[in-house]
Design a protein around this motif. Structure first.
Motif, mmCIF file in Angstrom:
data_model
loop_
_atom_site.group_PDB
_atom_site.id
_atom_site.type_symbol
_atom_site.label_atom_id
_atom_site.label_comp_id
_atom_site.label_asym_id
_atom_site.label_seq_id
_atom_site.Cartn_x
_atom_site.Cartn_y
_atom_site.Cartn_z
ATOM 1 N N SER A 25 26.862 -18.818 -45.222
ATOM 2 C CA SER A 25 25.670 -19.658 -45.176
ATOM 3 C C SER A 25 24.573 -18.938 -44.407
ATOM 4 O O SER A 25 24.825 -17.961 -43.703
ATOM 5 N N GLY A 26 23.364 -19.431 -44.522
ATOM 6 C CA GLY A 26 22.266 -18.865 -43.754
ATOM 7 C C GLY A 26 21.587 -17.704 -44.453
ATOM 8 O O GLY A 26 22.056 -17.204 -45.465
ATOM 9 N N ARG A 27 20.490 -17.257 -43.878
ATOM 10 C CA ARG A 27 19.686 -16.198 -44.475
ATOM 11 C C ARG A 27 19.834 -14.879 -43.758
ATOM 12 O O ARG A 27 19.077 -13.953 -43.993
ATOM 13 N N THR A 28 20.869 -14.787 -42.883
ATOM 14 C CA THR A 28 21.025 -13.575 -42.087
ATOM 15 C C THR A 28 22.263 -12.776 -42.466
ATOM 16 O O THR A 28 22.665 -11.891 -41.741
ATOM 17 N N PHE A 29 22.866 -13.097 -43.600
ATOM 18 C CA PHE A 29 24.108 -12.432 -44.019
ATOM 19 C C PHE A 29 23.950 -10.918 -44.010
ATOM 20 O O PHE A 29 24.838 -10.196 -43.571
ATOM 21 N N SER A 30 22.820 -10.431 -44.492
ATOM 22 C CA SER A 30 22.626 -8.984 -44.623
ATOM 23 C C SER A 30 22.505 -8.277 -43.278
ATOM 24 O O SER A 30 22.506 -7.050 -43.227
ATOM 25 N N ARG A 31 22.389 -9.011 -42.188
ATOM 26 C CA ARG A 31 22.304 -8.402 -40.856
ATOM 27 C C ARG A 31 23.674 -8.116 -40.256
ATOM 28 O O ARG A 31 23.777 -7.448 -39.245
ATOM 29 N N TYR A 32 24.716 -8.641 -40.906
ATOM 30 C CA TYR A 32 26.051 -8.551 -40.335
ATOM 31 C C TYR A 32 26.924 -7.547 -41.080
ATOM 32 O O TYR A 32 26.909 -7.492 -42.323
ATOM 33 N N ALA A 33 27.671 -6.768 -40.297
ATOM 34 C CA ALA A 33 28.774 -6.015 -40.867
ATOM 35 C C ALA A 33 29.885 -7.021 -41.156
ATOM 36 O O ALA A 33 30.159 -7.901 -40.342
ATOM 37 N N MET A 34 30.496 -6.899 -42.317
ATOM 38 C CA MET A 34 31.500 -7.875 -42.728
ATOM 39 C C MET A 34 32.888 -7.246 -42.773
ATOM 40 O O MET A 34 33.032 -6.048 -43.074
ATOM 41 N N ILE A 52 29.551 -2.099 -44.050
ATOM 42 C CA ILE A 52 28.342 -2.150 -43.238
ATOM 43 C C ILE A 52 27.273 -3.025 -43.899
ATOM 44 O O ILE A 52 27.437 -3.431 -45.056
ATOM 45 N N TRP A 53 26.202 -3.310 -43.202
ATOM 46 C CA TRP A 53 25.194 -4.268 -43.647
ATOM 47 C C TRP A 53 24.704 -4.004 -45.075
ATOM 48 O O TRP A 53 24.608 -4.936 -45.870
ATOM 49 N N SER A 54 24.406 -2.752 -45.370
ATOM 50 C CA SER A 54 23.836 -2.405 -46.669
ATOM 51 C C SER A 54 24.901 -2.231 -47.752
ATOM 52 O O SER A 54 24.569 -2.146 -48.941
ATOM 53 N N GLY A 55 26.144 -2.140 -47.351
ATOM 54 C CA GLY A 55 27.215 -1.842 -48.299
ATOM 55 C C GLY A 55 27.436 -0.362 -48.489
ATOM 56 O O GLY A 55 28.320 0.051 -49.243
ATOM 57 N N GLY A 56 26.674 0.459 -47.794
ATOM 58 C CA GLY A 56 26.738 1.898 -47.983
ATOM 59 C C GLY A 56 27.889 2.593 -47.305
ATOM 60 O O GLY A 56 28.126 3.783 -47.553
ATOM 61 N N SER A 57 28.599 1.893 -46.448
ATOM 62 C CA SER A 57 29.737 2.491 -45.764
ATOM 63 C C SER A 57 30.858 1.481 -45.662
ATOM 64 O O SER A 57 30.615 0.297 -45.409
ATOM 65 N N SER A 71 33.574 -5.165 -50.909
ATOM 66 C CA SER A 71 32.212 -5.058 -51.395
ATOM 67 C C SER A 71 31.442 -6.298 -50.979
ATOM 68 O O SER A 71 32.034 -7.276 -50.517
ATOM 69 N N ARG A 72 30.148 -6.250 -51.138
ATOM 70 C CA ARG A 72 29.312 -7.384 -50.759
ATOM 71 C C ARG A 72 28.115 -7.481 -51.699
ATOM 72 O O ARG A 72 27.648 -6.463 -52.238
ATOM 73 N N ASP A 73 27.617 -8.694 -51.840
ATOM 74 C CA ASP A 73 26.403 -8.949 -52.611
ATOM 75 C C ASP A 73 25.469 -9.721 -51.687
ATOM 76 O O ASP A 73 25.636 -10.934 -51.510
ATOM 77 N N ASN A 74 24.532 -9.030 -51.079
ATOM 78 C CA ASN A 74 23.656 -9.676 -50.098
ATOM 79 C C ASN A 74 22.734 -10.714 -50.751
ATOM 80 O O ASN A 74 22.318 -11.669 -50.100
ATOM 81 N N ALA A 75 22.419 -10.534 -52.005
ATOM 82 C CA ALA A 75 21.584 -11.510 -52.698
ATOM 83 C C ALA A 75 22.322 -12.835 -52.880
ATOM 84 O O ALA A 75 21.698 -13.900 -52.955
ATOM 85 N N LYS A 76 23.648 -12.768 -52.954
ATOM 86 C CA LYS A 76 24.459 -13.973 -53.141
ATOM 87 C C LYS A 76 25.158 -14.411 -51.851
ATOM 88 O O LYS A 76 25.947 -15.361 -51.859
#
Length: 123
Positions: A25-34, A52-57, A71-76
């Motif tokens: 939830s929330g609009r800050t998902f892309s700021r977090y390493a998951m 990592i935040w961008s999915g690049g590592s 993997s991650r989808d920051n848009a979703k």
């Protein structure tokens, strides 16, 4: 603040594949390493994978390297764990977790946790 909810846990046989999802939830998902952690019955919670935040590592535990893909989808606002060639020893409750800092692959380094989803793999 981030709220996390896992889904996808099932009972299945060895060598099958499965995808777990973690919706944030929330609009800050892309700021977090998951991260994904897991806890088998009678054992301590252990690290599985991180992205990592961008999915690049990404980073994996040796026990799942080559079989699992994070993997991650920051848009979703969604985190995934593709699990291939499952083994009975992969049976555990799987948790997603978020951390503002990258590089702490331990339970104590996480800021937020989901409630977990159970994956059971039979032989």
């Amino acid at each position: 603040q981030v709220q996390l909810g896992e889904s996808g846990g099932v009972f299945l046989q060895s060598f099958f594949s499965l995808i777990l999802s973690c919706a944030a939830s929330g609009r800050t998902f892309s700021r977090y390493a998951m991260h994904w952690f897991r806890q088998a019955p009678g054992k301590e919670r252990e690290f599985v994978a991180a992205i990592i935040w961008s999915g690049g590592s990404t980073y994996y535990a040796d026990s799942v390297k080559g079989r699992f893909t994070i993997s991650r989808d920051n848009a979703k606002n969604t985190l995934y764990l593709q699990m291939n060639s499952l083994k009975p020893e992969d049976t555990a409750v799987y948790y997603c977790a978020a951390a503002l800092q990258w590089g702490s692959f331990t339970s104590g380094g996480m800021d937020y946790w989901g409630k977990g989803t159970l994956v059971t793999v039979s032989s």
